[in-house]
Design a protein around this motif. Structure first.
Motif, PDB file in Angstrom:
ATOM      1  N   GLY A 181      -5.035 -43.011  18.538  1.00 37.44           N
ATOM      2  CA  GLY A 181      -5.580 -44.329  18.282  1.00 37.44           C
ATOM      3  C   GLY A 181      -6.232 -44.957  19.498  1.00 37.44           C
ATOM      4  O   GLY A 181      -5.870 -44.669  20.642  1.00 37.44           O
ATOM      5  N   SER A 182      -7.222 -45.807  19.231  1.00 35.55           N
ATOM      6  CA  SER A 182      -7.855 -46.591  20.292  1.00 35.55           C
ATOM      7  C   SER A 182      -8.458 -47.841  19.643  1.00 35.55           C
ATOM      8  O   SER A 182      -8.527 -47.946  18.421  1.00 35.55           O
ATOM      9  CB  SER A 182      -8.952 -45.792  21.003  1.00 35.55           C
ATOM     10  N   LYS A 183      -8.886 -48.761  20.473  1.00 36.40           N
ATOM     11  CA  LYS A 183      -9.471 -49.993  19.940  1.00 36.40           C
ATOM     12  C   LYS A 183     -10.792 -49.726  19.226  1.00 36.40           C
ATOM     13  O   LYS A 183     -11.064 -50.277  18.163  1.00 36.40           O
ATOM     14  CB  LYS A 183      -9.671 -51.012  21.069  1.00 36.40           C
ATOM     15  N   THR A 184     -11.631 -48.882  19.857  1.00 42.10           N
ATOM     16  CA  THR A 184     -12.928 -48.538  19.278  1.00 42.10           C
ATOM     17  C   THR A 184     -13.201 -47.042  19.450  1.00 42.10           C
ATOM     18  O   THR A 184     -12.506 -46.357  20.209  1.00 42.10           O
ATOM     19  CB  THR A 184     -14.066 -49.313  19.965  1.00 42.10           C
ATOM     20  N   LYS A 185     -14.210 -46.527  18.770  1.00 40.75           N
ATOM     21  CA  LYS A 185     -14.562 -45.106  18.874  1.00 40.75           C
ATOM     22  C   LYS A 185     -14.898 -44.716  20.306  1.00 40.75           C
ATOM     23  O   LYS A 185     -14.556 -43.618  20.762  1.00 40.75           O
ATOM     24  CB  LYS A 185     -15.762 -44.801  17.972  1.00 40.75           C
ATOM     25  N   ASP A 186     -15.567 -45.596  21.027  1.00 37.71           N
ATOM     26  CA  ASP A 186     -15.997 -45.286  22.392  1.00 37.71           C
ATOM     27  C   ASP A 186     -14.836 -45.057  23.355  1.00 37.71           C
ATOM     28  O   ASP A 186     -15.025 -44.479  24.428  1.00 37.71           O
ATOM     29  CB  ASP A 186     -16.883 -46.418  22.931  1.00 37.71           C
ATOM     30  N   LEU A 187     -13.655 -45.516  22.983  1.00 35.94           N
ATOM     31  CA  LEU A 187     -12.499 -45.375  23.867  1.00 35.94           C
ATOM     32  C   LEU A 187     -11.633 -44.157  23.549  1.00 35.94           C
ATOM     33  O   LEU A 187     -10.658 -43.900  24.246  1.00 35.94           O
ATOM     34  CB  LEU A 187     -11.637 -46.651  23.809  1.00 35.94           C
ATOM     35  N   LEU A 188     -11.993 -43.415  22.519  1.00 33.82           N
ATOM     36  CA  LEU A 188     -11.275 -42.176  22.222  1.00 33.82           C
ATOM     37  C   LEU A 188     -11.647 -41.114  23.256  1.00 33.82           C
ATOM     38  O   LEU A 188     -12.816 -40.962  23.605  1.00 33.82           O
ATOM     39  CB  LEU A 188     -11.634 -41.673  20.823  1.00 33.82           C
ATOM     40  N   ILE A 189     -10.649 -40.392  23.735  1.00 34.00           N
ATOM     41  CA  ILE A 189     -10.902 -39.372  24.760  1.00 34.00           C
ATOM     42  C   ILE A 189     -10.383 -38.004  24.296  1.00 34.00           C
ATOM     43  O   ILE A 189      -9.524 -37.923  23.426  1.00 34.00           O
ATOM     44  CB  ILE A 189     -10.251 -39.741  26.112  1.00 34.00           C
ATOM     45  N   LEU A 190     -10.937 -36.957  24.893  1.00 37.75           N
ATOM     46  CA  LEU A 190     -10.498 -35.572  24.686  1.00 37.75           C
ATOM     47  C   LEU A 190     -10.547 -35.160  23.211  1.00 37.75           C
ATOM     48  O   LEU A 190      -9.738 -34.355  22.753  1.00 37.75           O
ATOM     49  CB  LEU A 190      -9.077 -35.374  25.233  1.00 37.75           C
ATOM     50  N   GLU A 191     -11.501 -35.680  22.477  1.00 37.22           N
ATOM     51  CA  GLU A 191     -11.578 -35.375  21.046  1.00 37.22           C
ATOM     52  C   GLU A 191     -11.841 -33.895  20.761  1.00 37.22           C
ATOM     53  O   GLU A 191     -11.143 -33.283  19.945  1.00 37.22           O
ATOM     54  CB  GLU A 191     -12.670 -36.227  20.398  1.00 37.22           C
ATOM     55  N   LYS A 192     -12.831 -33.323  21.422  1.00 34.60           N
ATOM     56  CA  LYS A 192     -13.161 -31.913  21.176  1.00 34.60           C
ATOM     57  C   LYS A 192     -11.992 -31.013  21.559  1.00 34.60           C
ATOM     58  O   LYS A 192     -11.665 -30.054  20.850  1.00 34.60           O
ATOM     59  CB  LYS A 192     -14.414 -31.517  21.963  1.00 34.60           C
ATOM     60  N   GLU A 193     -11.374 -31.332  22.693  1.00 33.81           N
ATOM     61  CA  GLU A 193     -10.241 -30.536  23.165  1.00 33.81           C
ATOM     62  C   GLU A 193      -9.079 -30.617  22.173  1.00 33.81           C
ATOM     63  O   GLU A 193      -8.430 -29.611  21.861  1.00 33.81           O
ATOM     64  CB  GLU A 193      -9.779 -31.022  24.534  1.00 33.81           C
ATOM     65  N   MET A 194      -8.806 -31.821  21.671  1.00 38.28           N
ATOM     66  CA  MET A 194      -7.689 -32.004  20.747  1.00 38.28           C
ATOM     67  C   MET A 194      -7.961 -31.334  19.404  1.00 38.28           C
ATOM     68  O   MET A 194      -7.072 -30.700  18.819  1.00 38.28           O
ATOM     69  CB  MET A 194      -7.419 -33.502  20.548  1.00 38.28           C
ATOM     70  N   GLU A 195      -9.181 -31.469  18.910  1.00 40.82           N
ATOM     71  CA  GLU A 195      -9.530 -30.843  17.635  1.00 40.82           C
ATOM     72  C   GLU A 195      -9.378 -29.329  17.694  1.00 40.82           C
ATOM     73  O   GLU A 195      -9.052 -28.687  16.690  1.00 40.82           O
ATOM     74  CB  GLU A 195     -10.966 -31.204  17.247  1.00 40.82           C
ATOM     75  N   ALA A 196      -9.583 -28.747  18.884  1.00 44.90           N
ATOM     76  CA  ALA A 196      -9.514 -27.295  19.043  1.00 44.90           C
ATOM     77  C   ALA A 196      -8.084 -26.761  18.977  1.00 44.90           C
ATOM     78  O   ALA A 196      -7.878 -25.581  18.679  1.00 44.90           O
ATOM     79  CB  ALA A 196     -10.157 -26.887  20.367  1.00 44.90           C
ATOM     80  N   VAL A 197      -7.103 -27.608  19.238  1.00 42.99           N
ATOM     81  CA  VAL A 197      -5.714 -27.123  19.298  1.00 42.99           C
ATOM     82  C   VAL A 197      -4.803 -27.749  18.239  1.00 42.99           C
ATOM     83  O   VAL A 197      -3.701 -27.247  17.991  1.00 42.99           O
ATOM     84  CB  VAL A 197      -5.108 -27.355  20.698  1.00 42.99           C
ATOM     85  N   ALA A 198      -5.221 -28.835  17.612  1.00 43.96           N
ATOM     86  CA  ALA A 198      -4.385 -29.511  16.619  1.00 43.96           C
ATOM     87  C   ALA A 198      -4.514 -28.842  15.257  1.00 43.96           C
ATOM     88  O   ALA A 198      -5.573 -28.320  14.901  1.00 43.96           O
ATOM     89  CB  ALA A 198      -4.787 -30.978  16.508  1.00 43.96           C
ATOM     90  N   GLY A 199      -3.418 -28.865  14.496  1.00 43.02           N
ATOM     91  CA  GLY A 199      -3.493 -28.383  13.130  1.00 43.02           C
ATOM     92  C   GLY A 199      -4.375 -29.307  12.311  1.00 43.02           C
ATOM     93  O   GLY A 199      -5.293 -28.875  11.622  1.00 43.02           O
ATOM     94  N   ASN A 200      -4.094 -30.598  12.393  1.00 42.18           N
ATOM     95  CA  ASN A 200      -4.909 -31.647  11.774  1.00 42.18           C
ATOM     96  C   ASN A 200      -5.039 -32.786  12.773  1.00 42.18           C
ATOM     97  O   ASN A 200      -4.055 -33.179  13.404  1.00 42.18           O
ATOM     98  CB  ASN A 200      -4.263 -32.164  10.485  1.00 42.18           C
ATOM     99  N   TYR A 201      -6.241 -33.296  12.906  1.00 39.32           N
ATOM    100  CA  TYR A 201      -6.513 -34.358  13.876  1.00 39.32           C
ATOM    101  C   TYR A 201      -6.941 -35.618  13.128  1.00 39.32           C
ATOM    102  O   TYR A 201      -7.863 -35.589  12.322  1.00 39.32           O
ATOM    103  CB  TYR A 201      -7.615 -33.909  14.838  1.00 39.32           C
ATOM    104  N   TYR A 202      -6.241 -36.727  13.418  1.00 39.97           N
ATOM    105  CA  TYR A 202      -6.511 -37.985  12.722  1.00 39.97           C
ATOM    106  C   TYR A 202      -6.829 -39.096  13.731  1.00 39.97           C
ATOM    107  O   TYR A 202      -5.918 -39.711  14.287  1.00 39.97           O
ATOM    108  CB  TYR A 202      -5.306 -38.396  11.878  1.00 39.97           C
ATOM    109  N   PRO A 203      -8.112 -39.358  13.991  1.00 41.57           N
ATOM    110  CA  PRO A 203      -8.466 -40.462  14.885  1.00 41.57           C
ATOM    111  C   PRO A 203      -8.322 -41.806  14.163  1.00 41.57           C
ATOM    112  O   PRO A 203      -8.588 -41.901  12.955  1.00 41.57           O
ATOM    113  CB  PRO A 203      -9.925 -40.180  15.236  1.00 41.57           C
ATOM    114  N   CYS A 204      -7.896 -42.810  14.894  1.00 40.42           N
ATOM    115  CA  CYS A 204      -7.744 -44.157  14.332  1.00 40.42           C
ATOM    116  C   CYS A 204      -8.406 -45.162  15.273  1.00 40.42           C
ATOM    117  O   CYS A 204      -8.307 -45.025  16.496  1.00 40.42           O
ATOM    118  CB  CYS A 204      -6.267 -44.537  14.201  1.00 40.42           C
ATOM    119  N   THR A 205      -9.059 -46.143  14.706  1.00 39.30           N
ATOM    120  CA  THR A 205      -9.635 -47.213  15.525  1.00 39.30           C
ATOM    121  C   THR A 205      -9.225 -48.565  14.961  1.00 39.30           C
ATOM    122  O   THR A 205      -9.246 -48.778  13.740  1.00 39.30           O
ATOM    123  CB  THR A 205     -11.178 -47.120  15.569  1.00 39.30           C
ATOM    124  N   ASP A 206      -8.857 -49.463  15.867  1.00 39.21           N
ATOM    125  CA  ASP A 206      -8.428 -50.794  15.446  1.00 39.21           C
ATOM    126  C   ASP A 206      -9.523 -51.535  14.684  1.00 39.21           C
ATOM    127  O   ASP A 206      -9.248 -52.287  13.747  1.00 39.21           O
ATOM    128  CB  ASP A 206      -8.003 -51.632  16.660  1.00 39.21           C
TER     129      ASP A 206
END
Length: 295
Positions: A139-164
């Protein structure tokens, strides 16, 4: 001296660095941290290890400038160096030290908030390398504040980003995403939540309601990193613990978050430290000589 091999801004006021530290890289495990000092007179800064490469002898750190020292860190470039880079410190994640076959039987959920994404990543990566895919909520306040998305998607079974603000992924807090996944039939054996104190508190309230055992990292309250300054003193169940030497990970359902957050704010002032010493008596720690906890 510990040379910085890569330095970049991941998002607004969030920085990543690869640091040449072969001994740390050879021995560290997910969940541990390092103490970083810019120069001989610099402040000791505890930072959770985001990643490591044993062959290259590098450690990846991610930080958000808050005080004078971390703002000085942010100004460093590739080719610059840190005076001290001490580690690995703290206890590795239980998922790393537990019996691997037992861990493989578990359905695991990670929840990260803001810079807390950084210490989530090495644990998810380690599990993935051992054939275990975990679900990950970030989770983060906005999309621009999400970090390491590509890296996390590569190793997570399922990836769920959340924005306030609902600008990307799930619209709302990470807690509502946890509840949504469970309502859809997901059954988790354990949740690991890492992020701001208030986020971890409400994650634990949610997972306790849902009956999911939860581990949290109390890295945010560490100062000295040795157990001497007492800044990371916290109540876990009926015991007094120190995040830097006993953790940084603890049973989130036993952590007294209200006490820890109140103490974190109070500890920032000299008068507050004196009051804590009076209130806590023999259980109060202090004596590093730098934080004022011995005064």
């Amino acid at each position: 001296m510990y040379k910085i091999l890569r330095a970049e801004m991941l998002a607004s006021n969030i920085y990543l660095m690869d640091v040449e530290a072969p001994r740390v890289a050879e021995n560290c495990q997910p969940g541990q941290f390092v103490i970083v000092k810019l120069d001989e007179k610099g402040e000791r800064i505890p930072l959770t290890i985001c990643d490591y490469d044993r062959e290259k002898g590098t450690i990846t750190i991610v930080f958000q400038p808050i005080g004078a020292s971390t703002n000085k860190f942010a100004a460093l470039k590739a080719g610059d160096s840190f005076r001290d880079f001490v580690g690995p410190l703290g206890c590795p994640s239980e998922l790393v030290t537990d019996d691997l076959e037992e861990v493989k039987k578990k359905k695991i959920l990670f929840v990260g908030g803001g810079v807390g994404t950084a210490p989530v990543y090495p644990q998810v990566k380690w599990l993935h390398e051992h054939g275990i895919d975990a679900d990950v909520i970030i989770g983060s306040k906005t999309k621009d504040l999400l970090i390491l998305e590509k890296e996390m998607e590569a190793v997570a079974g399922n990836y769920y980003p959340c924005t306030d603000d609902g600008s990307y992924g799930h619209a709302g807090m990470v807690t509502t995403m946890i509840e949504e996944l469970v309502e859809k039939g997901n059954k988790y054996d354990v949740c690991i939540a890492i992020g701001p104190m208030i986020m971890m508190k409400f994650c634990c309230l949610m997972t306790k309601k849902l009956g999911i055992p939860t581990i949290v990292s109390m890295n945010p309250i560490m100062v000295d990193g040795t157990g001497m300054c007492g800044a990371c003193r916290l109540i876990v169940g009926d015991e007094i613990k120190f995040a830097c030497v006993d953790g940084p990970e603890f049973d989130g359902h036993l952590v007294d978050f209200d006490n820890a957050m109140k103490r974190q704010q109070t500890y920032k002032t000299a008068e507050g430290r004196a009051m804590l010493k009076l209130q806590e008596g023999d259980t109060h720690h202090g004596g590093c000589g730098n934080c004022g906890g011995d005064k």
